[in-house]
Scaffold this motif. Structure first.
Motif, mmCIF file in Angstrom:
data_model
loop_
_atom_site.group_PDB
_atom_site.id
_atom_site.type_symbol
_atom_site.label_atom_id
_atom_site.label_comp_id
_atom_site.label_asym_id
_atom_site.label_seq_id
_atom_site.Cartn_x
_atom_site.Cartn_y
_atom_site.Cartn_z
ATOM 1 N N ALA A 473 85.040 -30.698 2.761
ATOM 2 C CA ALA A 473 84.689 -29.951 2.571
ATOM 3 C C ALA A 473 83.399 -29.656 1.144
ATOM 4 C CB ALA A 473 85.874 -28.742 2.509
ATOM 5 N N GLU A 474 84.001 -30.667 0.380
ATOM 6 C CA GLU A 474 82.219 -31.232 -1.149
ATOM 7 C C GLU A 474 81.856 -31.889 0.520
ATOM 8 O OE1 GLU A 474 85.189 -33.206 -3.680
ATOM 9 O OE2 GLU A 474 85.963 -31.254 -4.093
ATOM 10 N N LEU A 475 82.020 -32.704 0.910
ATOM 11 C CA LEU A 475 81.208 -33.349 1.738
ATOM 12 C C LEU A 475 80.087 -33.107 2.821
ATOM 13 C CD1 LEU A 475 83.106 -37.045 2.187
ATOM 14 C CD2 LEU A 475 81.683 -36.676 0.562
ATOM 15 N N VAL A 479 82.061 -27.284 6.111
ATOM 16 C CA VAL A 479 83.096 -27.150 6.363
ATOM 17 C C VAL A 479 84.009 -26.097 5.303
ATOM 18 C CG1 VAL A 479 85.278 -28.589 6.129
ATOM 19 C CG2 VAL A 479 83.136 -29.335 7.370
ATOM 20 N N ALA A 480 83.397 -25.819 4.491
ATOM 21 C CA ALA A 480 84.124 -24.954 3.189
ATOM 22 C C ALA A 480 84.201 -23.353 4.228
ATOM 23 C CB ALA A 480 83.279 -24.389 1.933
ATOM 24 N N GLY A 481 85.309 -22.800 3.241
ATOM 25 C CA GLY A 481 86.342 -22.355 4.347
ATOM 26 C C GLY A 481 86.368 -21.167 5.586
ATOM 27 N N HIS A 482 86.577 -22.847 6.130
ATOM 28 C CA HIS A 482 87.740 -22.823 7.645
ATOM 29 C C HIS A 482 88.849 -23.943 6.932
ATOM 30 C CE1 HIS A 482 84.626 -21.805 9.962
ATOM 31 N NE2 HIS A 482 83.288 -21.875 9.340
ATOM 32 N N PRO A 483 90.059 -23.439 7.200
ATOM 33 C CA PRO A 483 91.512 -24.208 7.639
ATOM 34 C C PRO A 483 91.068 -25.923 7.933
ATOM 35 C CG PRO A 483 91.733 -22.143 7.859
ATOM 36 C CD PRO A 483 90.849 -22.198 8.333
ATOM 37 N N VAL A 484 91.653 -26.469 6.919
ATOM 38 C CA VAL A 484 91.400 -27.908 7.459
ATOM 39 C C VAL A 484 92.352 -28.811 7.940
ATOM 40 C CG1 VAL A 484 90.349 -30.026 7.303
ATOM 41 C CG2 VAL A 484 88.719 -27.769 7.006
ATOM 42 N N GLU A 485 92.648 -28.994 9.047
ATOM 43 C CA GLU A 485 94.237 -30.071 9.548
ATOM 44 C C GLU A 485 93.921 -31.629 9.536
ATOM 45 O OE1 GLU A 485 96.241 -28.718 13.219
ATOM 46 O OE2 GLU A 485 96.197 -26.407 12.548
ATOM 47 N N ARG A 486 95.025 -32.275 8.520
ATOM 48 C CA ARG A 486 94.566 -33.294 8.312
ATOM 49 C C ARG A 486 95.321 -34.916 9.069
ATOM 50 N NH1 ARG A 486 95.742 -37.620 5.080
ATOM 51 N NH2 ARG A 486 94.542 -38.856 4.163
ATOM 52 N N TYR A 487 95.083 -35.374 10.058
ATOM 53 C CA TYR A 487 96.462 -36.280 10.475
ATOM 54 C C TYR A 487 95.956 -37.563 10.020
ATOM 55 C CZ TYR A 487 97.641 -31.937 13.008
ATOM 56 O OH TYR A 487 97.847 -30.768 13.004
ATOM 57 N N ILE A 499 88.791 -28.708 11.596
ATOM 58 C CA ILE A 499 88.391 -27.967 11.582
ATOM 59 C C ILE A 499 88.514 -26.837 12.116
ATOM 60 C CG2 ILE A 499 86.252 -26.948 9.913
ATOM 61 C CD1 ILE A 499 86.388 -30.599 10.774
ATOM 62 N N LYS A 500 89.050 -25.598 11.783
ATOM 63 C CA LYS A 500 89.666 -24.736 12.756
ATOM 64 C C LYS A 500 88.143 -23.297 12.512
ATOM 65 C CE LYS A 500 92.943 -24.421 14.006
ATOM 66 N NZ LYS A 500 93.737 -24.977 15.180
ATOM 67 N N GLY A 501 88.190 -22.915 14.115
ATOM 68 C CA GLY A 501 87.362 -21.866 13.883
ATOM 69 C C GLY A 501 85.636 -22.618 13.525
ATOM 70 N N LEU A 502 85.096 -23.616 13.264
ATOM 71 C CA LEU A 502 83.776 -23.882 12.872
ATOM 72 C C LEU A 502 83.240 -23.735 14.150
ATOM 73 C CD1 LEU A 502 81.935 -24.866 10.544
ATOM 74 C CD2 LEU A 502 82.656 -27.515 11.937
ATOM 75 N N LEU A 503 83.003 -23.699 14.789
ATOM 76 C CA LEU A 503 82.013 -24.200 15.842
ATOM 77 C C LEU A 503 81.654 -22.349 16.808
ATOM 78 C CD1 LEU A 503 83.012 -27.101 17.838
ATOM 79 C CD2 LEU A 503 81.575 -26.528 16.181
ATOM 80 N N ALA A 504 82.795 -21.729 16.442
ATOM 81 C CA ALA A 504 82.860 -19.700 16.753
ATOM 82 C C ALA A 504 81.778 -19.500 15.724
ATOM 83 C CB ALA A 504 83.994 -19.394 16.422
ATOM 84 N N ARG A 505 80.878 -20.227 14.737
ATOM 85 C CA ARG A 505 79.448 -19.431 14.610
ATOM 86 C C ARG A 505 78.200 -19.385 14.807
ATOM 87 N NH1 ARG A 505 78.511 -22.929 8.798
ATOM 88 N NH2 ARG A 505 76.661 -21.984 9.489
ATOM 89 N N ARG A 506 77.671 -18.387 15.724
ATOM 90 C CA ARG A 506 76.491 -17.887 16.370
ATOM 91 C C ARG A 506 75.175 -18.893 15.404
ATOM 92 N NH1 ARG A 506 77.885 -11.753 16.903
ATOM 93 N NH2 ARG A 506 78.863 -11.886 18.910
ATOM 94 N N ASP A 507 75.403 -18.806 14.100
ATOM 95 C CA ASP A 507 74.092 -19.674 14.168
ATOM 96 C C ASP A 507 74.401 -21.908 13.766
ATOM 97 O OD1 ASP A 507 76.194 -19.669 11.774
ATOM 98 O OD2 ASP A 507 74.535 -19.389 10.508
ATOM 99 N N TRP A 508 75.551 -21.781 14.712
ATOM 100 C CA TRP A 508 75.421 -23.059 13.976
ATOM 101 C C TRP A 508 74.528 -23.801 14.852
ATOM 102 C CZ3 TRP A 508 76.841 -25.982 11.195
ATOM 103 C CH2 TRP A 508 78.445 -27.656 11.744
ATOM 104 N N LEU A 509 74.218 -24.778 14.634
ATOM 105 C CA LEU A 509 72.606 -25.650 15.015
ATOM 106 C C LEU A 509 73.812 -27.277 16.103
ATOM 107 C CD1 LEU A 509 70.191 -26.032 12.302
ATOM 108 C CD2 LEU A 509 70.375 -24.390 14.273
#
Length: 528
Positions: A473-475, A479-487, A499-509
């Motif tokens: 999320a720093e890089l 990603v900041a504000g979204h839950p992140v699962e790491r495996y 990264i949970k829910g990241l692509l639900a944003r309407r302004d996402w390019l």
């Protein structure tokens, strides 16, 4: 073994690939994957206009040239190009074979379509045993609707080796082969982080082949003389694409990706072994495709000085013209200056259409000095949404070439996948890893995944000790504000982030998350 090739990774892939694969060398089966999540929305809109459609029409055009060649060479064809109407595509193929005088037999699979009021399409992800049933009945071509992409490879392997639902390790191994093949040239150097190292610089990668063996192990390869390369890294890149936890659930088996081992067997030959499988879950994933309003966008070019003031003027002028509701403004820097992307989302197609885009163009002589736009005005497009739900495993049906309708029962033995550990907690060190890392990213519905792999064991150790979800999320600020699962996937020297829910944003390019991995690579190189 059975030698299975792939000639399509999505609706719109290289149209000549079917002919290239048939001409390039021996095959037993040739598959074609057409059904990305976005494709189901496209096919849903097609079907609204004409109920006889709903399948990938480009496949019919490709078969006009290739179906006779495949029949002559004894190559069987398996495809999910049936989309929302596999029976319709099977009938169209029957008409094509009659017109061309081709002797082949056609079977199809159905039972994935569900009724969801208000949705363009709702389809369960079926497994591979319906495909196998059609092949066992002598089909030269098998058409399906929504299945898991890997089932295109698993089905022919089931038919060839006579596997049952209890052959879990074999099914899991074939699932890995299917996952590697499903996106076509992505396994042979397409979209590869180190594309400049490929023999031809990645100009025209060939399509992949899996030589699947009776125990489910395989060798990934390609036809001689085709572009790109098949290496442990090109296969790793595809393995970490669009996955979540290492326990990879499917309708026929849960495939444990952390058990997969890769080895370079020779030039353009990677052996895949060790895959373990456990019983499938009691539910099937269902993809629901719908429309949520309409979208449009215009881009202003900002140059020279006073860029902030110029952007502020455009914002005020566009808001005055169409109102503030549903507008987003995104600025990106270029060597020339900056680009100001203005997007609108609205339930009203007229407001989001020419009312918006014409208002933007009307500013050309009445806004900031040097005002220019990159496109003429255009209409709005439906804003498509894809959601996932789950239903209990149930039967589906194989329709054999003679018209016999055979019920494919659900698996008798099912288990809820155990929660996989997310890998050890990284030790936060002040010094970033020095090695070069590859990435591959993509979409899992509203979530995004980023797979990162190292090129040596030492670099992998450094990566796992440094790159946490927090540091991700720093890089990548988005990603900041979204839950992140790491495996962690130690056999592959890889780490996967979801990264949970990241692509639900309407302004996402980057609506499918395809560029996230390369953004991360660039930030890794810059990080102190």
């Amino acid at each position: 073994m059975i030698r299975i090739g792939n000639a399509s990774g999505f609706y719109g892939d290289r149209s000549a690939a079917w002919r290239e694969m048939l001409d390039g060398g021996p095959l037993d089966v040739l598959t074609g994957d057409y059904l990305a999540e976005l494709t189901m929305l496209i096919l849903g809109r097609d079907r609204l206009k004409d109920p006889s459609l709903g399948y990938a029409r480009t496949f019919l055009r490709q078969m006009e040239e290739c179906l006779g060649l495949a029949a002559d060479r004894g190559v069987r064809i398996v495809t999910n190009a049936g989309g929302l109407n596999p029976a319709g595509l099977a009938a169209a193929l029957g008409s094509l074979t009659a017109r061309l005088g081709i002797r082949t037999t056609i079977g199809y699979v159905e039972g994935d379509a569900l009724d969801r009021p208000g949705a363009l399409a709702a389809n369960a992800y079926l497994g591979a045993f319906g495909i196998a049933s059609c092949l066992d009945a002598g089909a030269g071509v098998v058409v399906t609707g929504r299945i898991t992409d890997a089932s295109l490879v698993v089905g022919p392997a089931i038919a060839h080796f006579g596997w049952t639902r209890d052959d879990l390790d074999a099914l899991a191994g074939a699932t890995v082969a299917g996952h590697v093949l499903e996106c076509g040239a992505q396994a042979t150097g397409g979209n590869f982080s180190f594309f400049t190292e490929l023999p031809d610089g990645g100009r025209r990668p060939g399509f992949p082949i899996a030589e699947v063996h009776a125990d489910g192990s395989s060798v990934i390869t390609k036809h001689p003389g085709t572009g790109g390369a098949v290496t442990v890294e090109t296969v790793t890149a595809q393995l970490v694409y669009e996955i979540a936890a290492p326990a990879y659930p499917g309708p026929d088996v849960v495939t444990h990706l952390d058990t997969v081992r890769l080895a370079q067997e020779g030039p353009d030959r990677v052996r895949v072994t060790g895959t373990r499988g456990t019983p499938p879950p009691p539910t099937l994933k269902v993809g629901v495709a719908g429309v949520d309003g309409h979208r449009n966008a215009m881009t202003f070019v900002l140059a020279g000085s006073d860029l902030d003031a110029k952007a502020a003027l455009v914002r005020a002028q566009v808001e005055d013209a169409v109102g503030k509701e549903g507008l987003t403004f995104t600025r990106t820097s270029t060597e020339f200056g900056a680009l100001l992307h203005v997007a609108i989302h609205d339930a009203d197609a007229r407001r989001a259409g020419r009312a918006f885009s014409s208002a933007a163009v009307e500013l050309a002589l009445a806004s900031y000095p040097g005002c220019t736009l990159t496109t003429p005005p255009g209409d709005a497009t439906p804003h498509t949404v894809f959601t996932a739900e789950h239903i209990p495993q149930g039967p589906h049906w194989a329709i054999h070439p003679d018209g016999t309708r055979v019920e494919i029962p659900p698996p008798a033995r099912v288990e809820e996948p155990s929660a996989a550990p997310a890998g050890r907690s990284p030790v936060r060190t002040s010094e970033r890893p020095r090695g070069a890392y590859g990435t591959r990213s993509g979409d899992k519905g509203p979530d995004a995944n980023i797979g990162v792999w190292a090129r040596s064991a030492d670099d992998y150790a450094a990566l796992t000790g440094w790159l946490s979800g927090e540091r991700l999320a720093e890089l990548l600020p988005e990603v900041a504000g979204h839950p992140v699962e790491r495996y962690e996937l130690p056999n592959l020297w890889a780490v996967n982030f979801v990264i949970k829910g990241l692509l639900a944003r309407r302004d996402w390019l980057d609506p499918q998350g395809k560029a996230l991995g390369e953004r991360l690579r660039a930030r890794l190189a810059e990080a102190p």
